[in-house]
Design a protein around this motif. Sequence first.
Motif, PDB file in Angstrom:
ATOM      1  N   ASN B 136       0.819  -1.211   0.000  1.00 24.73           N
ATOM      2  CA  ASN B 136       0.000   0.000   0.000  1.00 24.73           C
ATOM      3  C   ASN B 136       0.856   1.266   0.000  1.00 24.73           C
ATOM      4  N   PHE B 137       2.039   1.167  -0.574  1.00 26.23           N
ATOM      5  CA  PHE B 137       2.898   2.334  -0.731  1.00 26.23           C
ATOM      6  C   PHE B 137       2.275   3.257  -1.770  1.00 26.23           C
ATOM      7  N   GLU B 138       2.376   4.552  -1.518  1.00 27.92           N
ATOM      8  CA  GLU B 138       1.809   5.498  -2.483  1.00 27.92           C
ATOM      9  C   GLU B 138       2.923   6.172  -3.258  1.00 27.92           C
ATOM     10  N   GLY B 139       2.764   6.238  -4.568  1.00 33.30           N
ATOM     11  CA  GLY B 139       3.744   6.913  -5.408  1.00 33.30           C
ATOM     12  C   GLY B 139       4.817   5.965  -5.883  1.00 33.30           C
ATOM     13  N   HIS B 140       5.695   6.472  -6.716  1.00 35.38           N
ATOM     14  CA  HIS B 140       6.764   5.665  -7.290  1.00 35.38           C
ATOM     15  C   HIS B 140       8.075   6.378  -7.021  1.00 35.38           C
ATOM     16  N   PRO B 141       8.881   5.874  -6.119  1.00 36.85           N
ATOM     17  CA  PRO B 141       9.963   6.655  -5.524  1.00 36.85           C
ATOM     18  C   PRO B 141      11.063   7.105  -6.478  1.00 36.85           C
ATOM     19  N   PHE B 146       9.295  12.703  -7.031  1.00 39.08           N
ATOM     20  CA  PHE B 146       9.134  12.096  -5.702  1.00 39.08           C
ATOM     21  C   PHE B 146      10.272  12.600  -4.823  1.00 39.08           C
ATOM     22  N   PRO B 147       9.961  13.196  -3.669  1.00 40.32           N
ATOM     23  CA  PRO B 147      11.048  13.776  -2.857  1.00 40.32           C
ATOM     24  C   PRO B 147      11.985  12.713  -2.289  1.00 40.32           C
ATOM     25  N   VAL B 148      13.251  13.086  -2.132  1.00 40.90           N
ATOM     26  CA  VAL B 148      14.229  12.115  -1.628  1.00 40.90           C
ATOM     27  C   VAL B 148      13.886  11.667  -0.218  1.00 40.90           C
ATOM     28  N   ARG B 149      13.339  12.580   0.574  1.00 39.74           N
ATOM     29  CA  ARG B 149      13.026  12.194   1.954  1.00 39.74           C
ATOM     30  C   ARG B 149      11.811  11.290   2.023  1.00 39.74           C
ATOM     31  N   GLY B 150      11.136  11.095   0.935  1.00 45.15           N
ATOM     32  CA  GLY B 150       9.900  10.328   0.977  1.00 45.15           C
ATOM     33  C   GLY B 150       8.733  11.268   1.202  1.00 45.15           C
ATOM     34  N   GLU B 151       7.535  10.779   1.052  1.00 50.19           N
ATOM     35  CA  GLU B 151       6.371  11.645   1.097  1.00 50.19           C
ATOM     36  C   GLU B 151       6.012  12.064   2.520  1.00 50.19           C
ATOM     37  N   ASN B 152       5.732  11.084   3.345  1.00 49.82           N
ATOM     38  CA  ASN B 152       5.149  11.444   4.641  1.00 49.82           C
ATOM     39  C   ASN B 152       5.650  10.557   5.773  1.00 49.82           C
ATOM     40  N   PHE B 153       6.787   9.906   5.552  1.00 47.57           N
ATOM     41  CA  PHE B 153       7.194   8.902   6.545  1.00 47.57           C
ATOM     42  C   PHE B 153       7.597   9.526   7.866  1.00 47.57           C
ATOM     43  N   PHE B 154       7.949  10.819   7.820  1.00 45.48           N
ATOM     44  CA  PHE B 154       8.406  11.421   9.061  1.00 45.48           C
ATOM     45  C   PHE B 154       7.303  12.245   9.719  1.00 45.48           C
ATOM     46  N   ASP B 155       6.111  12.232   9.137  1.00 38.01           N
ATOM     47  CA  ASP B 155       4.987  12.903   9.775  1.00 38.01           C
ATOM     48  C   ASP B 155       4.532  12.092  10.973  1.00 38.01           C
TER      49      ASP B 155
END
Lengths: 326, 568
Positions: B136-141, B146-155
């Motif tokens: 269920n990952f969103e987007g294609h890294p 696609f940002p290097v830090r990832g989308e929302n993992f640090f929220d």
Amino acid sequence: MSELLLTLAVKSVLVVSVCMLMVAYLTLAERKILGFIQLRYGPNRVGYWGLLQPIADGIKAFLKEELTPANADRKVFLLAPIISIAAPMLLLVVIPFGDTVTLFGREFTLYLSNPDIGILFVLGISTLGSYGGVLGGWASGNKYGYIGGVRSTAMMVSYELSMAFAVICVVLLSNSLSLVDIVHSQAGVWNIFKAPVAFLIFLISGLAELNRTPFDMPEAEAELCCGYNVEYSSMKFALFFFGEYTHLFILGCLTTTLFLGGWHGPLLPGIIWFFIKTFAVIFLCIWQRATFPRLRWDFVMKLEWKFLLPLAIVNVLATGFIVAIF
Amino acid sequence: MDNEQIAGLIETSLPETILGWETTHDQLRIATDLEHLLPLLETLLNHPELKYELLSDIAAVDYVDRSPRFDLNYILFSLRNEQRLIVNCRIDDRQEVPTATHLWSAADWAEREVYDLMGIRFSGHPDLRRILTWDNFEGHPLRKDFPVRGENFFDAAFDPDSIRVNSAFDRQEPAGADADESKTLILNMGPHHPATHGVLRLELELEGETIKNSKPHVGYLHRGIEKLAEERNLLQIIPLTDRLDYAAASVNNLGFCLTAEKLLGVDTPKRAQYIRVIMAELSRIMGHQLWLGTHALDIGAMTPIFYTFADREMAMDITEEVSGYRLTPSYLRIGGVAKDVTPTFAAKVKNFVQKMKTAVEGYHTLLTENPIWTRRTKNVGVISAARALNFGMTGPSLRASGVPYDVRKAVPYSSYDDFDFQIPVGEEGDAYDRYLVRMEEFTQSLKIIEQALDNLPSGPFKTDNPWVAAPDLETVRQDVGALMHRFKLVYPGPSIPAGECYHAVEGAKGELGFYLVGDDTSRPYRLKMRSPCYYLVGALPELIQGHMIADVITLIGSIDIVLGEVDR
């Protein structure tokens, strides 16, 4: 009467405590011997030369958190480790560690009991011990445990047969089912020289019953990550572990009794001879653990049904024939 | 045949399909369009004079501002001509690419990776699921937006427990009364399992102890090295490559450095090349020692691992001697090596080679003739040469099936053609042959190290090309020009010219390739890593089909995978 009970009580306590201490140190011995074979030291932090390691292990096992999986069958889950330690401990009753000794002007026998059907008792109870693994694996509610339990069942069914046939040879040679009589009959020539094939079959089946490499199918740690005891923790695991080592000790004792002449030997007292021989057998088991890879499941079954069992049957027939003629 | 002849041949046999061809960095690239892609690939595979039997990799590049947006590069290798070919195809965001899985089984996992990381869909693919990220990952890294830090993992809102990796089998586990109907058991092996060599997860469908079907899940160690590399300069990428196959790190450095040098047009002095060869072969031996120990341990022989690790310690010492690190040396640099080797190094290597020669004999006495060992490995996991190639298997695992493909011989690099060594090849393609091939590679690697050390040329250990080589610190202290020069090379890093190139080396596990795309900045526009282990895991279901649980462990060991390289 009360004197007899007292003697029996003292002897029981003595046998159980001395043997259990030996079994505890067997774990250390195994780790040390494996260490020497494998270019390392083995445990050497707790006590001088690691001598307090078994005690530290015991304390650790007691203090660990106890876990029971939610989908486990709780009663059987609890019962399994008890069976697996109780069965080999029961066998200590019939092991003849030595002949009679005279202390305080009295004669004592160096065994707790000498039933006429000693060897049948041994075979029966040692099979019962395998139920520990079977039930533990099935009750865990874990697929690895389940596969381990299934394997344990098959091992129990098959290797018991060849072991019994090997024992029959000894019975034929010594004309008795009593372990003490069997040892007495070996005063001249040990059974290993009279029945070498039976000895090999007995040792191989014994290793298989013990679940030791190369036959450690039910708990093969690489494939089943410990198999039947994968869900056990804390003291319950320690009981399995301890039961296995007690079983190893019993195997050493039985091999000594049945094939290596029991307490017979020159110069040294009988009981010392008994333990020398026992530990020689145990050393052999540890040594081969360090040397051999693990067999595959189907090879283990083929080895039993296609090789060991026919060989054991032929061996019984041949022994019977020879005994009848001479 | 040289590149031009091959291009001519392709042009005559399929006149309409190719848009053009060019030879850049000694490599033939042909361009085609989506419509003609599949017929072209089919011809390349089946044409009797071409026979591109090995699909090394599919490297997708995202040109976010361009239309059509994506580049798909099929990297093919022909064993017949010992020649590599890149087929380039431009596609748009919304287009679906016809799958090549019926041509090469390797395309299965290659396309899944492209789909997962780039979001390109392949029509007709049998099992197009995510592979390195979770279901269920969103987007294609790896897309540029696609940002290097990832989308929302640090929220704070991101819930790690929401991560799902679904079963690859469609069937539901029957419960209660229905349980009788099902004759099979689904067993999850891994990701936490003592014998999966890391975090590999295998879903096994068992009937009794026999494996009916299996699905590997990878990606548990995916660190996004390819994405990280896009934010780093060349010098900073070298430590990342260490963490691919961490059991044999120097050879990864070598692969990356050679690729970058090829694109930058930098020559390496002979001495540096020889030192690199010594380090690469040393790391190959280290990798094989780790493999032998763990492989034997998996099969239940618990002693060999201690012997191999004791010997591996010597190789670790040597690595530490030259680089200061034991496991992840990062010793190689663009254009040479970090610093020159010392006389102690030479002595240590000599000592190591001497001791290893007897040690290898010792390994043989422990296992080779052992009846239990041969019973466990012979006729287990047999794979034919054609199937192994089709799956993209490379390295010792391919050679055990009888294909003498070794990048060191096929496309020599870093002076490997100076040395006299053989490529051990198996016959049966079973686990025992894979074992024997690797055991022989010990000997051959030692031979190469010995020759390289004896003939180590004198001279500089680093190129003097000013575009990559910084002046030494002594000059920097005296000369402001040198200071600026060094600053430019160390801080922003050397500029990577616009262009693309693929270069492969023979890693400890197989063909380790890097596809580097530059855009005149100091950071790579795209760095695709061709990991040999990735395709070995892809072939695992075929190997273990019909075998027993115990053989699964044997076979995972016998293809020698390192999950750091599989997952990148």
